[in-house]
Design a protein around this motif. Structure first.
Motif, PDB file in Angstrom:
ATOM      1  N   GLN A  96       0.919  -1.042  -0.081  1.00  0.00           N
ATOM      2  CA  GLN A  96      -0.095   0.078   0.200  1.00  0.00           C
ATOM      3  C   GLN A  96       0.867   1.365   0.106  1.00  0.00           C
ATOM      4  O   GLN A  96       0.518   2.264  -0.728  1.00  0.00           O
ATOM      5  CB  GLN A  96      -0.871   0.191   1.127  1.00  0.00           C
ATOM      6  CG  GLN A  96      -2.104   1.044   1.202  1.00  0.00           C
ATOM      7  CD  GLN A  96      -3.192   0.700   2.138  1.00  0.00           C
ATOM      8  OE1 GLN A  96      -3.773  -0.479   2.182  1.00  0.00           O
ATOM      9  NE2 GLN A  96      -3.516   1.451   3.061  1.00  0.00           N
ATOM     10  N   SER A 229     -12.133 -11.253  -9.559  1.00  0.00           N
ATOM     11  CA  SER A 229     -11.980 -11.094  -8.331  1.00  0.00           C
ATOM     12  C   SER A 229     -12.320  -9.636  -7.876  1.00  0.00           C
ATOM     13  O   SER A 229     -11.839  -8.879  -8.718  1.00  0.00           O
ATOM     14  CB  SER A 229     -10.596 -11.815  -7.663  1.00  0.00           C
ATOM     15  OG  SER A 229      -9.518 -10.761  -8.278  1.00  0.00           O
ATOM     16  N   PRO A 231      -9.784  -7.650  -6.184  1.00  0.00           N
ATOM     17  CA  PRO A 231      -8.855  -7.021  -6.450  1.00  0.00           C
ATOM     18  C   PRO A 231      -8.565  -6.828  -8.043  1.00  0.00           C
ATOM     19  O   PRO A 231      -8.271  -5.575  -8.466  1.00  0.00           O
ATOM     20  CB  PRO A 231      -7.677  -8.012  -5.886  1.00  0.00           C
ATOM     21  CG  PRO A 231      -8.123  -8.716  -4.934  1.00  0.00           C
ATOM     22  CD  PRO A 231      -9.737  -8.983  -5.363  1.00  0.00           C
ATOM     23  N   VAL A 234     -10.668  -3.774  -8.880  1.00  0.00           N
ATOM     24  CA  VAL A 234     -10.350  -2.426  -8.191  1.00  0.00           C
ATOM     25  C   VAL A 234      -9.141  -1.946  -9.069  1.00  0.00           C
ATOM     26  O   VAL A 234      -9.393  -0.775  -9.498  1.00  0.00           O
ATOM     27  CB  VAL A 234      -9.617  -2.722  -6.871  1.00  0.00           C
ATOM     28  CG1 VAL A 234      -8.950  -1.582  -6.180  1.00  0.00           C
ATOM     29  CG2 VAL A 234     -10.890  -3.124  -5.696  1.00  0.00           C
ATOM     30  N   GLU A 235      -8.337  -2.940  -9.659  1.00  0.00           N
ATOM     31  CA  GLU A 235      -7.356  -2.397 -10.672  1.00  0.00           C
ATOM     32  C   GLU A 235      -7.878  -2.024 -11.945  1.00  0.00           C
ATOM     33  O   GLU A 235      -7.530  -1.177 -12.495  1.00  0.00           O
ATOM     34  CB  GLU A 235      -6.388  -3.566 -10.613  1.00  0.00           C
ATOM     35  CG  GLU A 235      -5.492  -4.033  -9.391  1.00  0.00           C
ATOM     36  CD  GLU A 235      -4.815  -2.606  -8.896  1.00  0.00           C
ATOM     37  OE1 GLU A 235      -4.348  -1.813  -9.759  1.00  0.00           O
ATOM     38  OE2 GLU A 235      -4.782  -2.655  -7.770  1.00  0.00           O
ATOM     39  N   TYR A 256     -13.093  -3.241   3.375  1.00  0.00           N
ATOM     40  CA  TYR A 256     -12.365  -3.775   2.573  1.00  0.00           C
ATOM     41  C   TYR A 256     -11.033  -3.117   2.856  1.00  0.00           C
ATOM     42  O   TYR A 256     -10.543  -2.150   2.425  1.00  0.00           O
ATOM     43  CB  TYR A 256     -12.875  -3.748   1.143  1.00  0.00           C
ATOM     44  CG  TYR A 256     -11.638  -4.394   0.086  1.00  0.00           C
ATOM     45  CD1 TYR A 256     -11.938  -5.721  -0.263  1.00  0.00           C
ATOM     46  CD2 TYR A 256     -10.597  -3.738  -0.656  1.00  0.00           C
ATOM     47  CE1 TYR A 256     -11.295  -6.196  -1.176  1.00  0.00           C
ATOM     48  CE2 TYR A 256      -9.887  -4.494  -1.365  1.00  0.00           C
ATOM     49  CZ  TYR A 256     -10.066  -5.695  -1.882  1.00  0.00           C
ATOM     50  OH  TYR A 256      -9.208  -6.372  -2.671  1.00  0.00           O
ATOM     51  N   TYR A 258      -7.134  -2.694   1.479  1.00  0.00           N
ATOM     52  CA  TYR A 258      -6.399  -3.076   0.298  1.00  0.00           C
ATOM     53  C   TYR A 258      -5.248  -4.102   0.726  1.00  0.00           C
ATOM     54  O   TYR A 258      -4.828  -4.712  -0.289  1.00  0.00           O
ATOM     55  CB  TYR A 258      -5.758  -1.921  -0.145  1.00  0.00           C
ATOM     56  CG  TYR A 258      -5.198  -1.912  -1.540  1.00  0.00           C
ATOM     57  CD1 TYR A 258      -6.010  -1.998  -2.968  1.00  0.00           C
ATOM     58  CD2 TYR A 258      -4.022  -2.197  -1.743  1.00  0.00           C
ATOM     59  CE1 TYR A 258      -5.684  -2.177  -3.951  1.00  0.00           C
ATOM     60  CE2 TYR A 258      -3.426  -2.411  -3.051  1.00  0.00           C
ATOM     61  CZ  TYR A 258      -3.903  -2.338  -4.192  1.00  0.00           C
ATOM     62  OH  TYR A 258      -3.581  -2.451  -5.484  1.00  0.00           O
ATOM     63  N   SER A 261      -5.626  -7.697  -0.183  1.00  0.00           N
ATOM     64  CA  SER A 261      -5.946  -8.060  -1.651  1.00  0.00           C
ATOM     65  C   SER A 261      -5.591  -9.523  -1.764  1.00  0.00           C
ATOM     66  O   SER A 261      -6.050 -10.279  -2.399  1.00  0.00           O
ATOM     67  CB  SER A 261      -5.250  -7.091  -2.552  1.00  0.00           C
ATOM     68  OG  SER A 261      -5.812  -5.996  -2.444  1.00  0.00           O
ATOM     69  N   TYR A 264      -7.966 -12.255  -1.076  1.00  0.00           N
ATOM     70  CA  TYR A 264      -9.105 -12.217  -1.660  1.00  0.00           C
ATOM     71  C   TYR A 264      -8.969 -12.625  -3.360  1.00  0.00           C
ATOM     72  O   TYR A 264      -9.937 -12.636  -3.884  1.00  0.00           O
ATOM     73  CB  TYR A 264      -9.645 -10.751  -1.567  1.00  0.00           C
ATOM     74  CG  TYR A 264     -10.335 -10.141  -0.464  1.00  0.00           C
ATOM     75  CD1 TYR A 264     -11.030 -10.983   0.583  1.00  0.00           C
ATOM     76  CD2 TYR A 264      -9.767  -8.935  -0.034  1.00  0.00           C
ATOM     77  CE1 TYR A 264     -11.368 -10.564   1.868  1.00  0.00           C
ATOM     78  CE2 TYR A 264     -10.117  -8.550   1.265  1.00  0.00           C
ATOM     79  CZ  TYR A 264     -10.911  -9.282   2.078  1.00  0.00           C
ATOM     80  OH  TYR A 264     -11.128  -8.748   3.551  1.00  0.00           O
ATOM     81  N   GLU A 265      -7.873 -12.711  -3.685  1.00  0.00           N
ATOM     82  CA  GLU A 265      -7.630 -13.241  -5.064  1.00  0.00           C
ATOM     83  C   GLU A 265      -8.214 -14.679  -5.436  1.00  0.00           C
ATOM     84  O   GLU A 265      -8.613 -14.747  -6.629  1.00  0.00           O
ATOM     85  CB  GLU A 265      -5.984 -13.377  -5.364  1.00  0.00           C
ATOM     86  CG  GLU A 265      -5.225 -11.887  -5.864  1.00  0.00           C
ATOM     87  CD  GLU A 265      -5.669 -11.374  -7.018  1.00  0.00           C
ATOM     88  OE1 GLU A 265      -6.639 -12.087  -7.889  1.00  0.00           O
ATOM     89  OE2 GLU A 265      -5.465 -10.162  -7.066  1.00  0.00           O
TER      90      GLU A 265
END
Length: 330
Positions: A96, A229, A231, A234-235, A256, A258, A261, A264-265
């Motif tokens: 992060q 997913s 993540p 998000v990207e 959530y 970061y 991540s 959560y993948e």
């Protein structure tokens, strides 16, 4: 394209200095007083070094459980120079921190003469993301719900641009997930592949908004290793131009983190179908508007019920049908 700060920090950490100095490398971004440097300290902690004119020009020093900021004089080729030194001291937040530094470098590239001020502004955007409690890991059901919200946000961004994130009000505690100039949209998701039954939480969740109509956008998702997913979504939004710091702050609002991540993948979902519904007088619901006697809804606790949306007639309603509240219109 500039190498990500996270990858540079990983590389530098392989060769930590034992002399009490930073192991550094030029970032490729030059401020008014010299090169901004990626670095790691003697413990391998990721650090960014920003040269400034005078020590008094740097932001005020502070320390938290995750970050340390100070202004120090460091040796350079022709003597000593003051640098703003920002380092991450929480190893679970190293990735992060790399994102923060990427954001910081982008900003200094735009305003190289105001590097010290840019550091302060960037920290204002990112600091809360580092200081909040991480909380527990989200369940698969919670991730499915969040994926539904992010999917709808992605549709909005394609139509209205990155500013569409301002309509995502759920993370701020709003009754409805998305609020627009002339309506609100509540997002529901289910992983039941046999029907589209969703859960309504609370007696006011389906109350009509003050700004017009209320719609439900429902997503029927199925867990699958070939799916998407959270993540990744998000990207994808960041690649569409959504502010990374704004998005991560909103995600913090829905618990959530970061930094989780990687965990959560493996939770991936494929979209089976999505439908929209108008929550009008004919829509089955419990709300303060239809409870008898009126005004009693706040005296009832723990209201939760399910609706099989598959038995209702869907409507056509998508991102093109809404107007961002910040832009006016309806």
């Amino acid at each position: 394209m500039r190498e990500t700060s996270g990858s540079v920090f990983d590389y530098l950490a392989k060769d930590i200095s034992a002399l009490g100095t930073f192991h550094s490398r030029k970032s490729g971004v030059v401020a008014a007083y010299g090169d901004v440097l990626h670095a790691v300290d003697t413990e391998g902690r990721p650090t960014v070094l920003v040269p400034i004119g005078e020590p008094k020009d740097g932001p005020q020093a502070w320390r938290s459980k995750s970050l340390v900021l100070q202004t120090v004089n460091l040796d350079v080729d022709d003597g000593k120079m003051p640098f703003v030194v920002l380092r991450c001291i929480a190893s679970n937040l190293n990735h992060q921190f790399g994102l923060l530094v990427d954001d910081l470098l982008d900003a200094i590239e735009v305003e190289p003469d105001r590097a010290a001020n840019v550091v302060s502004v960037a920290l204002d955007r990112w600091r809360n993301l580092f200081e909040g409690d991480g909380g527990g890991v989200l369940s698969p059901a919670q991730l499915a719900g969040l994926l539904g919200e992010l999917t709808f946000l992605g549709e909005l961004v394609k139509v209205h641009g990155p500013a569409a994130i301002t309509s995502w009000k759920g993370p701020q505690g709003s009754r409805h997930d998305f609020v627009f100039a002339g309506c609100s949209v509540e997002i529901k998701a289910t992983t039941n592949h046999n029907n589209m039954t969703v859960t309504i939480h609370g007696g006011r969740q389906l109350d009509h908004p003050d700004n017009g109509d209320l719609y439900i956008r429902a997503f029927q998702l199925e867990p699958s290793p070939n799916g998407v997913s959270v993540p990744e979504k998000v990207e994808e939004l960041i690649a569409q131009g959504v502010s990374r710091s704004e998005l991560l702050m909103a995600l913090r609002g829905v618990k959530y983190n970061y930094a989780d991540s990687l965990a959560y993948e493996s939770s991936r979902f494929v979209l089976l179908t999505q439908r929209s519904y108008l929550v009008d007088d004919a829509f089955p619901k419990i709300s303060s508007e239809n409870l008898v006697p009126r005004g009693m809804i706040d005296r009832l606790g723990n209201i939760s019920y399910s609706i099989d949306l598959g038995q209702l007639e869907p409507i056509e309603h998508d991102a093109r049908n809404v107007q961002l509240a910040s832009l006016g219109g309806s």
